[in-house]
Design a protein around this motif. Structure first.
Motif, PDB file in Angstrom:
ATOM      1  N   ALA A 162      44.388  41.311  33.166  1.00 19.95           N
ATOM      2  CA  ALA A 162      43.000  42.217  33.248  1.00 19.95           C
ATOM      3  C   ALA A 162      41.909  41.500  32.648  1.00 19.95           C
ATOM      4  O   ALA A 162      42.160  40.696  31.719  1.00 19.95           O
ATOM      5  CB  ALA A 162      43.505  43.450  32.649  1.00 19.95           C
ATOM      6  N   TRP A 163      40.717  41.983  33.148  1.00 19.91           N
ATOM      7  CA  TRP A 163      39.501  41.542  32.568  1.00 19.91           C
ATOM      8  C   TRP A 163      38.494  42.612  32.641  1.00 19.91           C
ATOM      9  O   TRP A 163      38.767  43.989  33.429  1.00 19.91           O
ATOM     10  CB  TRP A 163      38.993  40.422  33.475  1.00 19.91           C
ATOM     11  CG  TRP A 163      39.518  39.271  33.528  1.00 19.91           C
ATOM     12  CD1 TRP A 163      39.445  38.200  32.623  1.00 19.91           C
ATOM     13  CD2 TRP A 163      40.776  38.846  34.421  1.00 19.91           C
ATOM     14  NE1 TRP A 163      40.487  37.065  32.837  1.00 19.91           N
ATOM     15  CE2 TRP A 163      41.109  37.579  33.919  1.00 19.91           C
ATOM     16  CE3 TRP A 163      41.510  39.410  35.302  1.00 19.91           C
ATOM     17  CZ2 TRP A 163      42.134  36.653  34.668  1.00 19.91           C
ATOM     18  CZ3 TRP A 163      42.636  38.592  35.881  1.00 19.91           C
ATOM     19  CH2 TRP A 163      42.869  37.359  35.386  1.00 19.91           C
ATOM     20  N   TRP A 164      37.575  42.663  31.950  1.00 18.28           N
ATOM     21  CA  TRP A 164      36.737  43.903  31.676  1.00 18.28           C
ATOM     22  C   TRP A 164      35.827  43.845  33.001  1.00 18.28           C
ATOM     23  O   TRP A 164      35.562  42.791  33.478  1.00 18.28           O
ATOM     24  CB  TRP A 164      35.865  43.610  30.322  1.00 18.28           C
ATOM     25  CG  TRP A 164      36.340  43.971  29.034  1.00 18.28           C
ATOM     26  CD1 TRP A 164      36.586  43.030  28.122  1.00 18.28           C
ATOM     27  CD2 TRP A 164      36.906  45.112  28.623  1.00 18.28           C
ATOM     28  NE1 TRP A 164      37.286  43.751  26.894  1.00 18.28           N
ATOM     29  CE2 TRP A 164      37.662  44.861  27.481  1.00 18.28           C
ATOM     30  CE3 TRP A 164      37.302  46.442  29.291  1.00 18.28           C
ATOM     31  CZ2 TRP A 164      38.261  45.998  26.703  1.00 18.28           C
ATOM     32  CZ3 TRP A 164      37.797  47.387  28.620  1.00 18.28           C
ATOM     33  CH2 TRP A 164      38.299  47.014  27.502  1.00 18.28           C
ATOM     34  N   LYS A 165      35.392  45.174  33.626  1.00 16.43           N
ATOM     35  CA  LYS A 165      34.805  45.076  34.682  1.00 16.43           C
ATOM     36  C   LYS A 165      33.406  45.025  34.365  1.00 16.43           C
ATOM     37  O   LYS A 165      32.850  46.164  33.780  1.00 16.43           O
ATOM     38  CB  LYS A 165      34.839  46.253  35.238  1.00 16.43           C
ATOM     39  CG  LYS A 165      34.490  46.420  36.757  1.00 16.43           C
ATOM     40  CD  LYS A 165      34.888  47.834  37.399  1.00 16.43           C
ATOM     41  CE  LYS A 165      36.261  47.897  37.763  1.00 16.43           C
ATOM     42  NZ  LYS A 165      36.632  49.061  38.529  1.00 16.43           N
ATOM     43  N   ASN A 166      32.643  44.000  34.799  1.00 16.67           N
ATOM     44  CA  ASN A 166      30.964  43.793  34.303  1.00 16.67           C
ATOM     45  C   ASN A 166      30.441  42.804  35.115  1.00 16.67           C
ATOM     46  O   ASN A 166      30.972  42.679  36.534  1.00 16.67           O
ATOM     47  CB  ASN A 166      30.831  43.143  32.887  1.00 16.67           C
ATOM     48  CG  ASN A 166      31.824  41.730  32.727  1.00 16.67           C
ATOM     49  OD1 ASN A 166      31.780  41.248  33.457  1.00 16.67           O
ATOM     50  ND2 ASN A 166      31.957  41.784  31.429  1.00 16.67           N
ATOM     51  N   SER A 167      29.384  42.427  35.169  1.00 13.64           N
ATOM     52  CA  SER A 167      28.809  41.567  36.238  1.00 13.64           C
ATOM     53  C   SER A 167      29.298  40.198  36.165  1.00 13.64           C
ATOM     54  O   SER A 167      28.881  39.413  37.227  1.00 13.64           O
ATOM     55  CB  SER A 167      27.151  41.392  35.789  1.00 13.64           C
ATOM     56  OG  SER A 167      27.217  40.653  34.284  1.00 13.64           O
ATOM     57  N   THR A 168      30.172  39.475  35.452  1.00 14.17           N
ATOM     58  CA  THR A 168      30.840  38.420  35.540  1.00 14.17           C
ATOM     59  C   THR A 168      31.858  38.658  36.778  1.00 14.17           C
ATOM     60  O   THR A 168      32.788  39.433  37.060  1.00 14.17           O
ATOM     61  CB  THR A 168      31.750  38.218  34.398  1.00 14.17           C
ATOM     62  OG1 THR A 168      30.958  38.194  33.064  1.00 14.17           O
ATOM     63  CG2 THR A 168      32.425  36.520  34.469  1.00 14.17           C
ATOM     64  N   ALA A 169      31.534  37.503  37.755  1.00 19.40           N
ATOM     65  CA  ALA A 169      32.566  37.437  38.874  1.00 19.40           C
ATOM     66  C   ALA A 169      33.797  36.782  38.579  1.00 19.40           C
ATOM     67  O   ALA A 169      34.081  35.777  38.023  1.00 19.40           O
ATOM     68  CB  ALA A 169      31.729  36.595  40.118  1.00 19.40           C
ATOM     69  N   ILE A 170      34.725  37.495  38.963  1.00 15.78           N
ATOM     70  CA  ILE A 170      36.192  37.058  38.692  1.00 15.78           C
ATOM     71  C   ILE A 170      36.666  37.041  40.135  1.00 15.78           C
ATOM     72  O   ILE A 170      36.822  37.797  40.863  1.00 15.78           O
ATOM     73  CB  ILE A 170      36.857  38.124  37.801  1.00 15.78           C
ATOM     74  CG1 ILE A 170      36.356  38.291  36.473  1.00 15.78           C
ATOM     75  CG2 ILE A 170      38.453  37.707  37.811  1.00 15.78           C
ATOM     76  CD1 ILE A 170      36.569  37.064  35.373  1.00 15.78           C
ATOM     77  N   HIS A 171      37.684  35.788  40.276  1.00 15.10           N
ATOM     78  CA  HIS A 171      38.294  35.506  41.373  1.00 15.10           C
ATOM     79  C   HIS A 171      39.505  34.818  41.093  1.00 15.10           C
ATOM     80  O   HIS A 171      39.694  33.796  40.344  1.00 15.10           O
ATOM     81  CB  HIS A 171      37.444  34.660  42.603  1.00 15.10           C
ATOM     82  CG  HIS A 171      38.440  34.081  43.753  1.00 15.10           C
ATOM     83  ND1 HIS A 171      38.659  35.110  44.763  1.00 15.10           N
ATOM     84  CD2 HIS A 171      38.711  32.966  44.129  1.00 15.10           C
ATOM     85  CE1 HIS A 171      39.476  34.475  45.370  1.00 15.10           C
ATOM     86  NE2 HIS A 171      39.574  33.233  45.137  1.00 15.10           N
ATOM     87  N   VAL A 172      40.644  35.296  41.654  1.00 19.25           N
ATOM     88  CA  VAL A 172      41.955  34.781  41.269  1.00 19.25           C
ATOM     89  C   VAL A 172      42.627  34.311  42.718  1.00 19.25           C
ATOM     90  O   VAL A 172      42.801  35.136  43.695  1.00 19.25           O
ATOM     91  CB  VAL A 172      42.857  36.130  40.704  1.00 19.25           C
ATOM     92  CG1 VAL A 172      44.397  35.346  40.684  1.00 19.25           C
ATOM     93  CG2 VAL A 172      42.286  36.617  39.515  1.00 19.25           C
ATOM     94  N   GLY A 173      42.789  32.868  42.807  1.00 14.23           N
ATOM     95  CA  GLY A 173      43.251  32.410  43.865  1.00 14.23           C
ATOM     96  C   GLY A 173      44.803  32.257  43.909  1.00 14.23           C
ATOM     97  O   GLY A 173      45.229  31.762  42.792  1.00 14.23           O
ATOM     98  N   LYS A 174      45.609  32.836  44.815  1.00 15.34           N
ATOM     99  CA  LYS A 174      47.017  33.045  44.806  1.00 15.34           C
ATOM    100  C   LYS A 174      47.479  32.072  45.837  1.00 15.34           C
ATOM    101  O   LYS A 174      47.076  31.748  46.981  1.00 15.34           O
ATOM    102  CB  LYS A 174      47.502  34.263  44.833  1.00 15.34           C
ATOM    103  CG  LYS A 174      47.141  35.197  43.885  1.00 15.34           C
ATOM    104  CD  LYS A 174      47.575  36.558  44.093  1.00 15.34           C
ATOM    105  CE  LYS A 174      47.235  37.355  43.113  1.00 15.34           C
ATOM    106  NZ  LYS A 174      47.795  38.889  43.520  1.00 15.34           N
ATOM    107  N   VAL A 175      48.946  31.477  45.629  1.00 18.92           N
ATOM    108  CA  VAL A 175      49.494  30.545  46.621  1.00 18.92           C
ATOM    109  C   VAL A 175      51.087  31.035  46.527  1.00 18.92           C
ATOM    110  O   VAL A 175      51.528  30.930  45.239  1.00 18.92           O
ATOM    111  CB  VAL A 175      49.406  29.047  46.084  1.00 18.92           C
ATOM    112  CG1 VAL A 175      50.424  28.296  46.929  1.00 18.92           C
ATOM    113  CG2 VAL A 175      47.954  28.619  46.575  1.00 18.92           C
ATOM    114  N   ASP A 176      51.548  31.424  47.531  1.00 17.84           N
ATOM    115  CA  ASP A 176      53.034  31.471  47.610  1.00 17.84           C
ATOM    116  C   ASP A 176      53.876  30.404  47.648  1.00 17.84           C
ATOM    117  O   ASP A 176      53.768  29.420  48.375  1.00 17.84           O
ATOM    118  CB  ASP A 176      53.324  32.442  48.787  1.00 17.84           C
ATOM    119  CG  ASP A 176      54.691  32.915  49.080  1.00 17.84           C
ATOM    120  OD1 ASP A 176      55.387  32.484  48.200  1.00 17.84           O
ATOM    121  OD2 ASP A 176      55.035  34.134  49.685  1.00 17.84           O
ATOM    122  N   THR A 177      54.681  30.256  46.648  1.00 20.25           N
ATOM    123  CA  THR A 177      55.562  28.787  46.485  1.00 20.25           C
ATOM    124  C   THR A 177      56.840  29.229  46.952  1.00 20.25           C
ATOM    125  O   THR A 177      57.612  28.210  46.835  1.00 20.25           O
ATOM    126  CB  THR A 177      55.701  28.667  44.731  1.00 20.25           C
ATOM    127  OG1 THR A 177      56.176  29.793  44.120  1.00 20.25           O
ATOM    128  CG2 THR A 177      54.318  28.478  44.180  1.00 20.25           C
TER     129      THR A 177
END
Length: 361
Positions: A162-177
């Motif tokens: 979890a991260w605070w919702k603000n102007s900071t852009a958050i991206h999580v790149g996922k890979v199926d192993t």
């Protein structure tokens, strides 16, 4: 003059000609009948004055009776009452009466995306706090990379994040192993002897390095498809049509995809589709082969039948009794097909029948 009573869990503010004068605590008090007016407040509720709060805080007595909370623009405050979360305060100034209710306020800086470890995860899922939080789930079979404002920060472990919702852009790149499969269908390829074929194939693979897959390569799955496609074309072009058919179920295709962070585990050709003219030729060859096989079988059976007849004839020639039994066997077969027999003639016919059914001594 008039006398007023302030009850328990109450407070009153006295105004004279609209101007705040003083605060009245629980008990009996006198007011000027014509010029002073009183406004009652429930001390179990937040204090919401009709004028700016600063006007009232100049009164030391009133200021001492209040809890003033200031929330900055980059903060939220979690308001607890007797240990229970009741409200989330945004930027502003708030006042509460000091009473039997035990107030606690936890200030949280939401200008940074990271959430402090001191905040319990159950609080983040509370319905009051959830609108201020961004949640991501990384499954146990996944690997993930965190990007903040477009910059790679770290690899994320499996679980909830979890991260605070603000102007900071958050991206999580996922890979199926897990073991995955890619289909390479409809590949039109020429063999070494220039036979045009359409091939459907498959490949199984697994992502082994999430950093290479996501950071060093764009669309690694598409690149893997092209890599396998080129390897398949090179493999097929090295064999003639007949050789390819013989090796269809034992394809040995080596694909090095380590630069993509991928390991190719297996490869196979599912279908080899022939063009129309090639199909006609193959059908003719197949029919010719089957006819030749049928002729061989027929000759083999005829030879066996002839050999059996020769052996039977040799036995009957050496044993007259066996010849006579064979005659009786055929007569019996003929008799089974006849319902009645009418015999006419002289003694010569009777003697002829005797010769058939009676064995000479």
């Amino acid at each position: 003059m008039k006398r007023v009573t302030i009850h328990k869990h109450e407070a009153a503010l006295v105004y004279r000609n609209g101007v705040y004068q003083r605060m009245l605590e629980p008990g009996r008090h006198w007011l000027l009948y014509l010029t002073e007016k009183m406004v009652r407040y429930d001390t179990l509720q937040p204090f919401t004055p009709p004028q700016d709060l600063n006007v009232y805080l100049h009164d030391a007595k009133l200021a001492d009776a209040l809890i003033v909370v200031e929330v900055k623009d980059t903060e939220i405050a979690l308001q607890y009452e007797n240990g229970l979360l009741k409200k989330v305060l945004t930027a502003g100034r708030y006042a509460y009466w000091k009473s039997v209710i035990r107030y606690e306020f936890v200030h949280v800086n939401i200008s940074e995306a990271e959430i402090a470890e001191s905040i319990d995860k159950t609080v983040l899922h509370h319905k009051l706090v959830a609108p201020y939080v961004r949640n991501y789930i990384v499954e146990s079979y996944e690997k993930a990379l965190l990007f903040v404002d477009g910059q790679f920060r770290r690899e994320l472990a499996s679980g909830a994040h979890a991260w605070w919702k603000n102007s900071t852009a958050i991206h999580v790149g996922k890979v199926d192993t897990r073991q995955l499969q890619v289909e390479i269908n409809g590949q039109e390829i020429l063999t070494r002897d220039k036979a045009a074929l359409r091939i459907n194939a498959w490949a199984q693979y697994r992502v082994t390095d999430v950093g290479k897959a996501l950071l060093h390569n764009k669309d690694y799955e598409r690149q893997l498809y092209i890599l396998i496609q080129l390897a398949l074309r090179e493999y097929v072009a090295a064999f003639s049509f007949d050789e390819l058919l013989d090796k269809k179920d034992a394809v040995a295709l080596a694909v090095d995809a380590t630069a993509l962070g991928v390991e190719v585990l297996g490869f196979g050709i599912r279908d080899i589709i022939l063009p129309g003219d090639m199909k006609d030729i193959m059908n003719q060859v197949l029919m010719a082969e089957k006819k030749a096989q049928a002729n061989i079988i027929m000759r083999r059976e005829e030879t066996a039948s002839t050999r059996s007849l020769m052996n039977t004839a040799r036995l009957m020639d050496d044993n007259p009794m066996l010849f006579k039994l064979k005659e009786m066997e055929y007569v019996e077969k003929i008799a089974e097909k006849i319902s009645t027999i009418s015999v006419t003639g002289n003694n010569g016919l009777i003697d002829g029948l005797k010769q058939i059914f009676v064995t000479p001594k």
